[in-house]
Design a protein around this motif. Structure first.
Motif, short mmCIF file in Angstrom:
data_model
loop_
_atom_site.label_atom_id
_atom_site.label_comp_id
_atom_site.label_asym_id
_atom_site.label_seq_id
_atom_site.Cartn_x
_atom_site.Cartn_y
_atom_site.Cartn_z
N SER A 1 0.85 -1.20 0.00
CA SER A 1 0.00 0.00 0.00
C SER A 1 0.88 1.24 0.00
N ASP A 2 0.41 2.30 -0.69
CA ASP A 2 1.10 3.58 -0.74
C ASP A 2 0.25 4.64 -0.07
N PRO A 3 0.85 5.74 0.38
CA PRO A 3 0.05 6.83 0.93
C PRO A 3 -0.86 7.39 -0.15
N PRO A 4 -2.10 7.77 0.20
CA PRO A 4 -3.01 8.29 -0.82
C PRO A 4 -2.47 9.58 -1.45
N PRO A 5 -2.49 9.70 -2.77
CA PRO A 5 -1.96 10.90 -3.42
C PRO A 5 -2.91 12.08 -3.31
N ASP A 6 -2.35 13.28 -3.33
CA ASP A 6 -3.14 14.49 -3.39
C ASP A 6 -3.78 14.60 -4.78
N ARG A 7 -5.05 15.01 -4.84
CA ARG A 7 -5.74 15.08 -6.13
C ARG A 7 -5.08 16.04 -7.10
N ARG A 8 -4.56 17.14 -6.56
CA ARG A 8 -3.88 18.09 -7.45
C ARG A 8 -2.59 17.50 -8.01
N ASP A 9 -1.87 16.74 -7.18
CA ASP A 9 -0.68 16.06 -7.66
C ASP A 9 -1.03 15.04 -8.73
N ALA A 32 -3.58 15.08 -10.84
CA ALA A 32 -3.89 15.76 -12.10
C ALA A 32 -2.61 16.23 -12.79
N ARG A 33 -1.67 16.76 -12.01
CA ARG A 33 -0.42 17.24 -12.60
C ARG A 33 0.39 16.09 -13.18
N VAL A 34 0.47 14.97 -12.43
CA VAL A 34 1.22 13.82 -12.92
C VAL A 34 0.62 13.30 -14.22
N TYR A 35 -0.70 13.16 -14.27
CA TYR A 35 -1.34 12.66 -15.49
C TYR A 35 -1.07 13.57 -16.68
N ALA A 36 -1.18 14.89 -16.47
CA ALA A 36 -0.98 15.83 -17.57
C ALA A 36 0.46 15.79 -18.10
N ILE A 37 1.43 15.78 -17.18
CA ILE A 37 2.83 15.79 -17.59
C ILE A 37 3.24 14.46 -18.19
N VAL A 38 2.87 13.36 -17.51
CA VAL A 38 3.29 12.05 -17.98
C VAL A 38 2.64 11.70 -19.31
N ALA A 39 1.44 12.21 -19.57
CA ALA A 39 0.82 11.98 -20.88
C ALA A 39 1.72 12.50 -22.00
N MET A 40 2.25 13.71 -21.80
CA MET A 40 3.13 14.28 -22.83
C MET A 40 4.45 13.53 -22.90
N LEU A 76 2.60 5.84 -12.50
CA LEU A 76 1.21 5.56 -12.81
C LEU A 76 0.57 4.68 -11.75
N ALA A 77 1.30 3.68 -11.27
CA ALA A 77 0.76 2.80 -10.24
C ALA A 77 0.46 3.58 -8.96
N ARG A 78 1.33 4.51 -8.62
CA ARG A 78 1.16 5.26 -7.37
C ARG A 78 -0.05 6.18 -7.42
N TYR A 79 -0.37 6.71 -8.60
CA TYR A 79 -1.45 7.69 -8.70
C TYR A 79 -2.74 7.12 -9.30
N THR A 80 -2.86 5.79 -9.39
CA THR A 80 -4.04 5.16 -9.95
C THR A 80 -4.58 4.09 -9.00
N GLY A 102 9.37 17.26 -17.40
CA GLY A 102 9.55 16.36 -16.28
C GLY A 102 9.91 17.05 -14.98
N VAL A 103 10.61 18.16 -15.06
CA VAL A 103 10.99 18.85 -13.82
C VAL A 103 9.77 19.44 -13.10
N ARG A 104 8.61 19.47 -13.77
CA ARG A 104 7.39 19.98 -13.16
C ARG A 104 6.61 18.90 -12.42
N LEU A 105 7.08 17.66 -12.45
CA LEU A 105 6.41 16.61 -11.70
C LEU A 105 6.45 16.93 -10.20
N PRO A 106 5.40 16.56 -9.44
CA PRO A 106 5.40 16.87 -8.01
C PRO A 106 6.41 16.02 -7.24
#
Length: 406
Positions: A200-208, A210-218, A328-332, A387-391
């Motif tokens: 188990s991982d700590p629950p991610p912040d929703r804003r983090d 969204a940012r991870v998904y947007a950056i990692v998509a690109m 992706l695993a951590r934020y999904t 990538g440097v914008r990842l949380p």
């Protein structure tokens, strides 16, 4: 939900089929790229036209992935893996029997449809059972690298020995047999399914999130373009610039491809180890920082330096994957992870498949691959900036001490 206990034999068997399945998912593309060197003489078409035959299959490889992932989440991961082995084996046999460019394109399209199953389903299946995700993904990723390594040299040897059709027929037949073995082991209970994470991982912040998904998509799209363009161009670049360093003919080209992807796969084990011990952002961004100069060097390198540069290019490109898949695993949520990986591979294997016509167009326009590798170096630089914008990662909460009994 209570995790399903897996015996050591069940765990090893699942890991083994997951790793072999990953190799198979990547073995047929390099086979085709080596076969494409001889198809012009067989079908009476140009090299650029032969290269374009795989475009539909590459698009299907990514576009169908979300559906495959959704079925893995909602139906059965093991059931989808059985369909994967049987379907990709049948597609390869058809490609080996193709009598025209159209039939080859259709067979490669079928390979793409069934090949799309592995990454969203197989990787999510692996992640659920792994405590040290980076290490597990690194080992699994190494087998993904072994696929192109084995595919390139095997295609060269089979073409020179038995003809180009054997390069598809023999591995296709072996894959069908693996599918039968997989179904038998599921029926016997040697392979079982689990829907719950082993860690188990700590629950991610929703804003983090969204940012991870947007950056990692690109970054996934651009990283996929670099991977696809490198794999598509490598056999031709080796044919033209290695100068017979590893031998003449398709076997020499295949040996070069094997060296690059085999050693790059081993490198991924090390980056998986790093992903367990350092911030994922640091590992991920570092791999793209290292890609920029070596992609630029590939524009003009020849002989042994070319082989070394290609090795570093591919190593750093796929070396980012354990960190990327761990992000992706951590934020999904686990119940949607196959679907999320499916969406990933729309970008990294589907849309990025447009890199193949880009390779063909730049080759036809410029007569070489210099401009291609300079473009890829620029794209790697864009990933670095994004990538440097990842949380930053949030630490796991400290366990609360139990109150003393009164």
């Amino acid at each position: 939900m209570t995790p399903v206990h897996m015996s050591p034999v069940q765990a090893r068997t699942a890991l083994g089929f997951s790793c072999v399945g990953h190799s198979i998912s990547h073995i047929f593309e390099p086979i085709f790229y080596v076969v494409a060197l001889v198809l012009p003489a067989q079908f009476g078409i140009s090299y650029e036209a032969a290269l374009a035959l795989i475009l539909g299959g590459k698009l299907m490889f990514g576009i169908v992935a979300p559906l495959a992932g959704w079925l893995g989440d909602r139906w059965s991961a093991t059931g989808m893996m059985a369909v994967y082995f049987l379907g990709i084996g049948a597609g390869a046999v058809w490609a080996g029997l193709a009598q025209s460019p159209l039939e080859m394109a259709l067979a490669l399209g079928l390979l793409g449809v069934f090949g799309s199953i592995y990454h969203p389903v197989g990787i999510a299946w692996l992640v659920r059972t792994a405590v040290n995700r980076g290490k597990a993904l690194g080992i699994n990723g190494a087998f993904g690298g072994f696929g192109p390594a084995l595919g390139g040299v095997m295609a060269g040897v089979l073409i020179d020995t038995f003809g180009w059709r054997s390069a598809f027929l023999i591995p296709g037949g072996v894959t069908l047999l693996l599918g039968v073995a997989f179904i038998w082991m599921v029926a016997r209970g040697v392979i079982i399914e689990t829907k719950v994470d082993a860690r188990s991982d700590p629950p991610p912040d929703r804003r983090d999130t969204a940012r991870v998904y947007a950056i990692v998509a690109m970054t996934m799209l651009v990283g996929g373009i670099i991977y696809q363009a490198t794999q598509a161009s490598m056999p031709k670049v080796f044919e033209e610039r290695l100068g017979g360093l590893l031998g003449d003919g398709a076997s020499g080209v295949g040996l070069g491809v094997m060296i690059v992807y085999g050693l790059a796969g081993l490198f991924q084990i090390w980056t998986g180890h790093l992903a367990d011990r350092f911030p994922l952002k640091t590992v991920y961004v570092s791999m793209y920082l290292l890609q920029v100069p070596v992609l630029a060097l590939a524009a003009t390198a020849t002989g042994l330096p070319l082989l070394m540069v290609m090795l570093m290019m591919v190593s750093f490109n796929i070396g980012a994957l354990p960190a990327e898949n761990s992000l992706l695993a951590r934020y999904t949520p686990p119940s949607w992870r196959s679907t999320a990986y499916g969406m990933k591979f729309v970008l990294s294997f589907g849309i990025s498949g447009l890199a193949v016509p880009l390779v063909a167009w730049l080759r036809a326009t410029t007569g070489d691959f210099m401009v291609l590798y300079l473009v890829l170096a620029t794209l790697a630089g864009l990933v670095l900036i994004a990538g440097v914008r990842l949380p930053r990662e949030r630490p796991a909460p400290e366990p609360t001490a139990a109150a003393p009994a009164e």
